[in-house]
Enzyme design. Sequence first.
Site, mmCIF file in Angstrom:
data_model
loop_
_atom_site.group_PDB
_atom_site.id
_atom_site.type_symbol
_atom_site.label_atom_id
_atom_site.label_comp_id
_atom_site.label_asym_id
_atom_site.label_seq_id
_atom_site.Cartn_x
_atom_site.Cartn_y
_atom_site.Cartn_z
ATOM 1 N N SER A 21 -8.356 -0.716 9.652
ATOM 2 C CA SER A 21 -8.515 0.629 9.126
ATOM 3 C C SER A 21 -7.132 1.244 8.927
ATOM 4 C CB SER A 21 -9.363 1.429 10.118
ATOM 5 O OG SER A 21 -9.553 2.744 9.672
ATOM 6 N N TYR A 58 -7.811 7.238 -0.384
ATOM 7 C CA TYR A 58 -7.523 6.255 0.669
ATOM 8 C C TYR A 58 -8.029 6.766 2.021
ATOM 9 C CZ TYR A 58 -4.847 2.862 3.457
ATOM 10 O OH TYR A 58 -4.475 1.861 4.333
HETATM 11 P P1 NAP Z 1 -0.758 -5.795 1.247
HETATM 12 O O1 NAP Z 1 0.532 -6.381 1.657
HETATM 13 O O2 NAP Z 1 -0.844 -4.980 0.007
HETATM 14 O O3 NAP Z 1 -1.874 -6.971 1.237
HETATM 15 C C1 NAP Z 1 -3.180 -6.646 0.868
HETATM 16 C C2 NAP Z 1 -4.016 -7.898 0.973
HETATM 17 O O4 NAP Z 1 -5.362 -7.544 0.604
HETATM 18 C C3 NAP Z 1 -3.554 -9.001 0.025
HETATM 19 O O5 NAP Z 1 -3.774 -10.246 0.625
HETATM 20 C C4 NAP Z 1 -4.492 -8.806 -1.162
HETATM 21 O O6 NAP Z 1 -4.693 -9.961 -1.932
HETATM 22 C C5 NAP Z 1 -5.764 -8.456 -0.406
HETATM 23 N N1 NAP Z 1 -6.767 -7.902 -1.309
HETATM 24 C C6 NAP Z 1 -6.714 -6.764 -2.046
HETATM 25 N N2 NAP Z 1 -7.834 -6.645 -2.782
HETATM 26 C C7 NAP Z 1 -8.597 -7.730 -2.504
HETATM 27 C C8 NAP Z 1 -9.856 -8.198 -2.943
HETATM 28 N N3 NAP Z 1 -10.586 -7.517 -3.843
HETATM 29 N N4 NAP Z 1 -10.333 -9.351 -2.428
HETATM 30 C C9 NAP Z 1 -9.619 -10.045 -1.533
HETATM 31 N N5 NAP Z 1 -8.407 -9.690 -1.088
HETATM 32 C C10 NAP Z 1 -7.914 -8.531 -1.572
HETATM 33 O O7 NAP Z 1 -1.300 -4.824 2.389
HETATM 34 P P2 NAP Z 1 -1.153 -4.899 3.988
HETATM 35 O O8 NAP Z 1 -0.136 -3.886 4.367
HETATM 36 O O9 NAP Z 1 -1.037 -6.281 4.474
HETATM 37 O O10 NAP Z 1 -2.587 -4.277 4.354
HETATM 38 C C11 NAP Z 1 -3.588 -4.990 5.048
HETATM 39 C C12 NAP Z 1 -4.581 -3.985 5.598
HETATM 40 O O11 NAP Z 1 -3.898 -3.059 6.472
HETATM 41 C C13 NAP Z 1 -5.249 -3.106 4.527
HETATM 42 O O12 NAP Z 1 -6.612 -2.931 4.859
HETATM 43 C C14 NAP Z 1 -4.497 -1.790 4.623
HETATM 44 O O13 NAP Z 1 -5.275 -0.688 4.182
HETATM 45 C C15 NAP Z 1 -4.205 -1.726 6.110
HETATM 46 N N6 NAP Z 1 -3.091 -0.858 6.488
HETATM 47 C C16 NAP Z 1 -1.804 -1.161 6.150
HETATM 48 C C17 NAP Z 1 -0.772 -0.313 6.549
HETATM 49 C C18 NAP Z 1 0.681 -0.597 6.233
HETATM 50 O O14 NAP Z 1 1.554 0.211 6.621
HETATM 51 N N7 NAP Z 1 1.014 -1.719 5.603
HETATM 52 C C19 NAP Z 1 -1.055 0.845 7.289
HETATM 53 C C20 NAP Z 1 -2.389 1.121 7.605
HETATM 54 C C21 NAP Z 1 -3.390 0.254 7.219
HETATM 55 P P3 NAP Z 1 -3.960 -10.210 -3.361
HETATM 56 O O15 NAP Z 1 -2.615 -10.829 -3.033
HETATM 57 O O16 NAP Z 1 -4.890 -11.127 -4.084
HETATM 58 O O17 NAP Z 1 -3.801 -8.872 -4.009
#
Ligand code: NAP
Length: 226
Positions: free
Chosen positions: A131, A148
Amino acid sequence: MDTVLITGANRGIGLAFARQYAADGWRVIATCRQPEAAADLAAIAGQVEVHPLDVTDEEQIAALAAGLVGTGLDILVNNAGINLPNRAMDGPTMADWNRLLAVNVTAPMLVTRALLPNLLAGRQKKAVFISSRMGSIGGNTSGGSHAYRASKAGLNAAAHSLALDCSPQGLLVVALHPGWVRTDMGGERADLTADDSVAGMRQVVDSLTPAMSGGFYNHDGAEIPW
Ligand code: NAP
């Protein structure tokens, strides 16, 4: 051998989950949209299998579940998520909102529903939802990011309900805030590496109890207000 399934495992936080569980000797079922392009996943040593899954594609969800009939899952990490490039309140269109809600709320719930028999056949029976603190209504003092925030608040609400519904079957459910993490989504100025965030979240998942199930926790284990 313990088994974990991770969505969006090809980069960012999902990739760090895959690396760490594989390094600890787990069987890792890593899912992503384009397995053929997932070079970082292919490079992980250990028992890692990569399956195609666009989390918004119901046919792919069904195919994944069909291929895993009889496989117990200890942990399901619903990690795949998106944010919008334009976070201003007047930016997102109806299509932007619908896409964000589909990926961040509907998809993790449908993936979990499809894999529930696998989770209930697993030893640990833990459904993890990645989340965000941005989904906390009580903790929102700055506004912005309506879509978001709504998506993560909605995810929290659904995860909490799932925890109540499935507690008689022994399912443990948790919504986790990974912190502000240096990924494509978090950007270069973020506080935490994906590795440090995931190490913290894995500890929370490891120590998850029935009393904690249905809750919303930070990567360091602190409870976050709804
Ligand atoms: P990220 O680097 O943008 O990676 C997002 C991942 O989700 C990628 O593997 C992407 O795949 C995948 N994805 C997006 N749409 C998809 C779909 N329709 N089907 C399958 N895979 C899909 O983001 P992250 O920072 O690792 O985020 C991971 C989680 O943590 C998310 O739920 C995000 O909301 C949460 N989060 C992140 C942060 C932060 O500071 N980074 C903070 C709070 C929460 P593709 O390569 O194919 O696009």
